[in-house]
Motif scaffolding. Structure first.
Motif, PDB file in Angstrom:
ATOM      1  N   CYS A  58      -5.005 -70.879  -9.450  1.00 37.15           N
ATOM      2  CA  CYS A  58      -4.409 -69.877  -8.545  1.00 37.15           C
ATOM      3  C   CYS A  58      -5.066 -68.601  -8.523  1.00 37.15           C
ATOM      4  O   CYS A  58      -5.020 -67.820  -9.814  1.00 37.15           O
ATOM      5  N   SER A  59      -5.620 -68.037  -7.673  1.00 37.48           N
ATOM      6  CA  SER A  59      -6.233 -66.589  -7.553  1.00 37.48           C
ATOM      7  C   SER A  59      -5.253 -65.972  -7.017  1.00 37.48           C
ATOM      8  O   SER A  59      -5.408 -64.434  -6.997  1.00 37.48           O
ATOM      9  N   SER A  60      -4.318 -66.132  -5.943  1.00 36.11           N
ATOM     10  CA  SER A  60      -3.270 -65.585  -5.155  1.00 36.11           C
ATOM     11  C   SER A  60      -2.104 -66.419  -4.887  1.00 36.11           C
ATOM     12  O   SER A  60      -2.431 -67.579  -4.572  1.00 36.11           O
ATOM     13  N   LEU A  61      -1.279 -65.717  -4.982  1.00 37.78           N
ATOM     14  CA  LEU A  61      -0.131 -66.398  -4.361  1.00 37.78           C
ATOM     15  C   LEU A  61       1.052 -65.409  -3.484  1.00 37.78           C
ATOM     16  O   LEU A  61       2.061 -65.493  -3.485  1.00 37.78           O
ATOM     17  N   ASP A  62       0.210 -65.084  -2.622  1.00 38.03           N
ATOM     18  CA  ASP A  62       0.740 -64.130  -1.392  1.00 38.03           C
ATOM     19  C   ASP A  62       1.211 -65.112  -0.215  1.00 38.03           C
ATOM     20  O   ASP A  62       0.912 -66.148  -0.409  1.00 38.03           O
ATOM     21  N   VAL A  63       2.127 -64.672   0.559  1.00 36.05           N
ATOM     22  CA  VAL A  63       2.550 -65.425   1.556  1.00 36.05           C
ATOM     23  C   VAL A  63       1.646 -66.343   2.305  1.00 36.05           C
ATOM     24  O   VAL A  63       1.651 -67.372   2.397  1.00 36.05           O
ATOM     25  N   PRO A  64       0.689 -65.503   3.037  1.00 33.91           N
ATOM     26  CA  PRO A  64      -0.278 -66.339   3.647  1.00 33.91           C
ATOM     27  C   PRO A  64      -1.032 -67.375   2.890  1.00 33.91           C
ATOM     28  O   PRO A  64      -1.230 -68.603   3.495  1.00 33.91           O
ATOM     29  N   THR A  65      -1.408 -67.242   1.703  1.00 38.38           N
ATOM     30  CA  THR A  65      -1.871 -68.055   0.891  1.00 38.38           C
ATOM     31  C   THR A  65      -0.991 -69.368   0.411  1.00 38.38           C
ATOM     32  O   THR A  65      -1.458 -70.419   0.625  1.00 38.38           O
ATOM     33  N   MET A  66       0.049 -69.081   0.149  1.00 33.90           N
ATOM     34  CA  MET A  66       1.000 -70.165  -0.053  1.00 33.90           C
ATOM     35  C   MET A  66       1.239 -71.005   1.074  1.00 33.90           C
ATOM     36  O   MET A  66       1.541 -72.126   1.163  1.00 33.90           O
ATOM     37  N   VAL A  67       1.455 -70.467   2.394  1.00 39.85           N
ATOM     38  CA  VAL A  67       1.666 -71.203   3.373  1.00 39.85           C
ATOM     39  C   VAL A  67       0.502 -72.236   3.907  1.00 39.85           C
ATOM     40  O   VAL A  67       0.672 -73.267   3.961  1.00 39.85           O
ATOM     41  N   MET A  79       0.349 -71.284 -12.409  1.00 43.46           N
ATOM     42  CA  MET A  79      -0.814 -70.621 -11.924  1.00 43.46           C
ATOM     43  C   MET A  79      -2.121 -71.543 -11.747  1.00 43.46           C
ATOM     44  O   MET A  79      -3.263 -71.069 -12.012  1.00 43.46           O
ATOM     45  N   LYS A  80      -1.683 -72.861 -11.453  1.00 44.13           N
ATOM     46  CA  LYS A  80      -2.727 -73.698 -10.918  1.00 44.13           C
ATOM     47  C   LYS A  80      -2.122 -74.528  -9.737  1.00 44.13           C
ATOM     48  O   LYS A  80      -0.949 -74.635  -9.502  1.00 44.13           O
ATOM     49  N   TRP A  81      -3.194 -75.012  -8.953  1.00 41.95           N
ATOM     50  CA  TRP A  81      -2.894 -75.710  -7.649  1.00 41.95           C
ATOM     51  C   TRP A  81      -2.763 -77.027  -8.239  1.00 41.95           C
ATOM     52  O   TRP A  81      -3.736 -77.567  -8.917  1.00 41.95           O
ATOM     53  N   VAL A 127      13.846 -71.586 -11.845  1.00 40.63           N
ATOM     54  CA  VAL A 127      12.530 -71.665 -11.172  1.00 40.63           C
ATOM     55  C   VAL A 127      11.508 -70.993 -12.317  1.00 40.63           C
ATOM     56  O   VAL A 127      11.942 -70.113 -12.880  1.00 40.63           O
ATOM     57  N   GLU A 128      10.249 -71.586 -12.355  1.00 42.14           N
ATOM     58  CA  GLU A 128       9.377 -70.809 -13.321  1.00 42.14           C
ATOM     59  C   GLU A 128       9.193 -69.389 -12.979  1.00 42.14           C
ATOM     60  O   GLU A 128       9.140 -68.897 -11.675  1.00 42.14           O
ATOM     61  N   GLU A 129       9.262 -68.763 -13.994  1.00 42.02           N
ATOM     62  CA  GLU A 129       9.339 -67.170 -13.954  1.00 42.02           C
ATOM     63  C   GLU A 129       8.299 -66.520 -13.012  1.00 42.02           C
ATOM     64  O   GLU A 129       8.696 -65.781 -12.275  1.00 42.02           O
ATOM     65  N   GLY A 130       7.104 -67.224 -13.123  1.00 41.33           N
ATOM     66  CA  GLY A 130       6.080 -66.316 -12.278  1.00 41.33           C
ATOM     67  C   GLY A 130       6.259 -66.747 -10.809  1.00 41.33           C
ATOM     68  O   GLY A 130       5.528 -66.026 -10.016  1.00 41.33           O
ATOM     69  N   LEU A 131       7.000 -67.766 -10.443  1.00 39.40           N
ATOM     70  CA  LEU A 131       7.238 -67.902  -9.001  1.00 39.40           C
ATOM     71  C   LEU A 131       8.589 -67.568  -8.464  1.00 39.40           C
ATOM     72  O   LEU A 131       8.534 -67.446  -7.088  1.00 39.40           O
ATOM     73  N   VAL A 132       9.294 -66.897  -9.013  1.00 39.72           N
ATOM     74  CA  VAL A 132      10.429 -66.178  -8.489  1.00 39.72           C
ATOM     75  C   VAL A 132      10.344 -65.350  -7.496  1.00 39.72           C
ATOM     76  O   VAL A 132      10.694 -65.322  -6.337  1.00 39.72           O
ATOM     77  N   GLU A 133       9.273 -64.338  -7.793  1.00 39.34           N
ATOM     78  CA  GLU A 133       8.955 -63.405  -6.625  1.00 39.34           C
ATOM     79  C   GLU A 133       8.185 -64.016  -5.609  1.00 39.34           C
ATOM     80  O   GLU A 133       8.421 -63.584  -4.476  1.00 39.34           O
ATOM     81  N   VAL A 134       7.390 -64.852  -6.011  1.00 42.39           N
ATOM     82  CA  VAL A 134       6.720 -65.377  -4.759  1.00 42.39           C
ATOM     83  C   VAL A 134       7.637 -66.423  -3.812  1.00 42.39           C
ATOM     84  O   VAL A 134       7.388 -66.025  -2.785  1.00 42.39           O
TER      85      VAL A 134
END
Length: 277
Positions: A58-67, A79-81, A127-134
């Motif tokens: 994963c290089s980015s986890l912003d909203v548009p990329t996640m959608v 941090m991997k797809w 939830v995985e710590e790095g994904l809470v904000e996402v």
């Protein structure tokens, strides 16, 4: 014919009638819907066999990329797809309701709400710590939603959360502090998803409790084909609420249009549905 074979036959027939039985056709539709995001995302069909399902970093986890990633059949972890070779999928018409859950719905043992305490549900699902904000950002953007099941004392007894893109829902996690609280929430959500025209609910990898709810294993290509059709529809973006006209206690998954409310529940505020006294 087993239940799994029956579902796979339905999937196959759906792909044939929709014209999505070829990889180029399926991914061409995705490219049209999410033009601009493709170059940043890996091809789920090229996911590795070892580690099974790893598609890229994963290089980015912003909203548009996640959608765009979820619409393409990818999801993040560490941090991997990932795009597993098989997906656990629930179809609204095949949701399984146990006798115990049915009784809990009938007696209104839990009050169910949507999007009332997203943060608490995230904590409950660990939830995985790095994904809470996402996921919090996705919730604020109107794509991520929570389902809460409250006991009669007003305590959060269980729930689940996930993303909604087009007519596809992606269940990210479930938790229960009281027996079957999450299952009551899941059935209530599934009743609404069918009413709203959703066609599938992705549970990622099969786990024991998912099979009990009616999830079945679907090959990655078949899943991506159905997904590419589902995400072409407009997304139900924004805050969700339990509809006064629906009652999962009167829902038969095999018959769309069932689940009409009978007026035996009372509504508190805009979204909270609590048992009658």
């Amino acid at each position: 014919m087993s239940a799994r074979q029956s579902v796979l036959k339905q999937v196959s027939e759906s792909l044939v009638t929709s014209g999505l039985y070829s990889k180029p056709a399926a991914f061409a539709l995705l490219a049209k819907q999410f033009v601009g995001f493709g170059p940043r995302l890996p091809d789920p069909e090229k996911a590795l066999r070892q580690p099974e399902g790893l598609a890229g970093r994963c290089s980015s986890l912003d909203v548009p990329t996640m959608v765009a990633a979820y619409a393409k059949g990818l999801y993040p972890q560490d941090m991997k797809w990932w795009a597993p070779a098989e997906r656990a999928v629930s179809f609204p018409e095949n949701v399984r309701i146990s006798q115990r859950v049915w009784r809990l719905l009938q007696t209104q043992a839990y009050g169910v709400t949507f999007d009332t305490d997203f943060a608490a549900v995230l904590r409950g699902c660990a939830v995985e710590e790095g994904l809470v904000e996402v996921f919090t950002a996705l919730h604020r953007a109107g794509y991520a939603h929570s389902v809460e099941a409250w006991d009669r004392s007003g305590r959060l007894a269980g729930g689940l959360f996930g993303l909604a893109i087009g007519r596809a829902f992606f269940t990210e996690g479930l938790f229960a502090r009281e027996r079957d609280a999450a299952n009551v929430g899941f059935v209530t959500l599934s009743c609404h998803l069918q009413h709203w025209g959703f066609t599938l609910n992705d549970g990622k990898r099969m786990r024991g409790h998912l099979s009990q709810l009616g999830f079945v294993v679907v090959p990655r290509f078949a899943f991506n084909g159905l997904l590419s059709k589902a995400v072409l529809h407009p997304s139900r973006v924004g805050k969700w609420g339990v509809e006064t006209g629906l009652d999962a206690a009167h829902w038969n998954p095999q018959y769309a249009g069932t689940g009409k409310a009978t007026g035996h529940a009372r509504r508190i505020g805009n979204d909270t549905l609590l048992p009658s006294a």
